[in-house]
Structure formats: structure tokens, C-alpha cells
Write an enzyme that holds these catalytic residues in place. Sequence first.
Site, mmCIF file in Angstrom:
data_model
loop_
_atom_site.group_PDB
_atom_site.id
_atom_site.type_symbol
_atom_site.label_atom_id
_atom_site.label_comp_id
_atom_site.label_asym_id
_atom_site.label_seq_id
_atom_site.Cartn_x
_atom_site.Cartn_y
_atom_site.Cartn_z
ATOM 1 N N GLY A 134 20.714 6.308 38.813
ATOM 2 C CA GLY A 134 19.544 6.459 39.444
ATOM 3 C C GLY A 134 18.568 5.366 39.591
ATOM 4 O O GLY A 134 18.799 4.204 39.921
ATOM 5 N N LYS A 205 30.538 6.137 37.722
ATOM 6 C CA LYS A 205 29.597 5.326 37.252
ATOM 7 C C LYS A 205 29.859 4.269 36.269
ATOM 8 O O LYS A 205 29.650 2.936 36.135
ATOM 9 C CB LYS A 205 28.181 6.011 36.792
ATOM 10 C CG LYS A 205 27.748 6.775 37.966
ATOM 11 C CD LYS A 205 26.753 7.764 37.420
ATOM 12 C CE LYS A 205 25.995 8.684 38.644
ATOM 13 N NZ LYS A 205 25.392 10.078 37.938
#
Length: 436
Positions: A134, A205
Site C-alpha cells: 500500500g 506482492k
Amino acid sequence: MKPIRVALLGFGVVGSGTYNVLLRNQSEIVRRAGRAIEIAAIVDLDTEKVKAATGGAVEVSGDAMATLSRPDIDVVIELIGGYTIAKKFVMAAIEAGKHVVTANKALLATHGNEIFAAAREKGVMVAFEAAVAGGIPVIKAVREGLTANRIEWIAGIINGTSNFILSEMRGKGLPFTEVLKQAQALGYAEADPTFDIEGVDAAHKLTILSSLAFGTPLQFEKAYVEGISSLEQADIRYAEELGYRLKLLGITRRTANGIELRVHPTLIPSKRLIANVEGVMNAVLVKADAVGATLYYGAGAGSEPTASAVIADLVDIARLQSADPRNRVPYSAFQADQVEDLPMLPMDDVKTSFYLRMRVADRPGVLADITRILAQGSISIGAMIQKEPAAGEAQADIVLLTHQCIEGDVRRAISAIEALDSVVSAVTRIRLEELA
Ligand code: HSE
């Protein structure tokens, strides 16, 4: 200087955050970027929702293909998610010569090689800071800040939902299923929560981080993925008693025999900083040869934290738009002709330590049988707990921590232990990393 004009695809949590932060911090952003960043159009199927939120200040459309190819658009931000429509729009934007910003880790982990090749062909940028952890600028750090280093390994808490669940299970003693419901109610979980709890989101990720760290192609299909759904309170408590904390870690490591790419629950020493990352927060620990260990911590999800990363990418594009494409930062940190298809290490060959828990009949020779099997597999025991059976019970829990050993040896030893008459449960096996 002429403003840079942006089409924003998807006005959900991150899309609306991006719009709001850009509006709120416009003057500060212009001071940095040297030019204004204008949202020229927002595309969302729910056009009424967007109109209500933007008060008519921006053109709103339901037609992504028509909008992204408009000649006045410089950059397309993809915040739709998923692999199908998002891929179609990203590829169409590249084909139309637009730079792309995306937060879509699933798309990049699975189709990133193809997307980067198409973008290289067209001389456009694809920026994806928001795709990993994020708001933490960890892509920038790994790709640019650590460029002098040979990166050795990365270990990260890169899924906030599973970290929240493990924190709540430990802190409040609640069972997994109850905490998952809370995480969903709080809006942390992905649309499909299995991506969070089964480690898939973290593996997406990690795949991106691994490629940036080692200059390899994106190879999500080769990642080993194990989630947290079968973890029990007992393991969290025993881990605590032994000085460890249970986290869902993504680990990628360069070894002499290949690259490790693995996501699984992991015991880490409670005294490590990363062990104390709680709730939905994320943290990425990078070990590199020159700088040593660096730790990146912050909000791994959420509207404005993720918008912060999206807008940082927009500013990069605003600054580099006029640069010769050959002089821009390569998509995956290494020059395209230097990307090496290094072998991936099979999980059976990974060297790590283990936590093993089993329930046994409390009678002479049981421990001797178990330790003999471990010794035959060259598995050395580092610590052990055996609790006295509760009153009236003739069974006890044995918990062992091993020194570093080969995963395949442990797998075979577990099968032999489970075949013993005296072992009355399956063996719970959790990997352990010292992260020293
Ligand atoms: N669902 C993700 C998480 C957030 O829980 O971390 C976006 O990547």
C-alpha cells in the site's frame, strides 16, 4: 508547464482516495512535480456514485475503452483490480501510447512480463508503487534506493488482513473464524478473502518484490503458498512461550541453488522489530550486502495510504515523461536485457528451522522414538516443551523446535513420526526463521 492529464479507471476505495488527496494537496504536489496533475476523466460503472462524490467537477464516464484512448489523456490509472478487464484496459492503454499507473498486484504478478514487454515496445511507463504494501514506498526503495546493493533476502508482512487476524487471535485469544468475520466487516479483506487468508495476495506482492530484488522474471506460478486458515490458538501460545511470534511472512532469498519464493506462517523471534508489527500494518525487511538490514513499515492498505503511492507514481511520470525511455528507471529495476531466468528452489530443498507439535500417548519410549526418527533425518532439536497431561488424561503435547534443516528431510520425518502408534495426532509443522 502544461498539466499532465489523467484518466482514473475505478472509483472505489483507492480511486476515491486518489481523487481526494490530489485535490487536497494539489499545490504541494505541483511544487514537487513542476506541473499540475489533472484528473481529466473518471471511469466507473456507477457513474452516479462518482458524480455525487465529485460534485460535477470532473467528467465521468462508464466507457473505459473510449476514455483511455482519448488524445488529451497522458496517463491511465488502473484501480479496478482482477486479471481480466483490468488486463484488457492496461494493454489497451499501452497500445494507445499512455503511461499506466496500477495498484494491481494480481495482474502484475501473473501478467507483468507481458505488460512490461508491451510497454517497452511503446516507450511508456508502467508504475506500480501501490501494488505492494500500500502506502509504504518499498518498490521505490528496492528498485532505486538499494541499487548499489546485492540484495540477499526479503521477508515481509505484506497482507494486512492476515496480520490483523493473527494479532487478534494472539491478543484476544479468539478463534480464526471469528476474527476473519471482523476483518471482513472492517473492510480489510480482498473481495475474495481466500486471497488474504490463503496467502495468495501476499504471494502476488512477494513475486513483484522478488523480481525487483534479483532481476528475474515475474514467476507467481512458481511461488510456494500456504495460508493461515489452519493455525490454532495452541500454536500461538506455544510459540509465545518459546519466545516467538507467529506471522504470515513472504520470504524471497537468493541461494547458491536458486531463488526461494515462499509465503507461509512463520515463527519469528518476538524481539525482532518486525515481530511487533500488529493489526493491518505491513512491514518489509530487506537484507542487502552493503547497507545491511533495512525495515520499511506503514499502512499496507486503505484509501489514502494507497492513494499516496498512486500519486507518487503520477509525480514520477510527470517528471520523466519527456526523458528518453532508455534513461528511465527499468520496470523491474534491472535493464531488460539483464533480467536473468534464475532457477527457483523447490520447497523440498529449502533450508529453514521448524516448529513441530504433536499429541502423544504418555508412556515410556515415546520421546525416544520421535528423537530417533529426527536424528535419522539429520534433524537437530533446538528446544522442546512437554506439558504434564491434564488430570485423568494419558496424552500430552510435545512441541519441538529444530535447528536449520532441509524441508524434504522434515517432511519425511513427519510421515515416519505420524506412523508411530504412540503419536495420536497429525504433526503440526510451522517454519521458523531467525531473520538475523
Ligand atoms: N487485502 C490486502 C491486505 C490489501 O489485506 O493487505 C490490499 O493489498
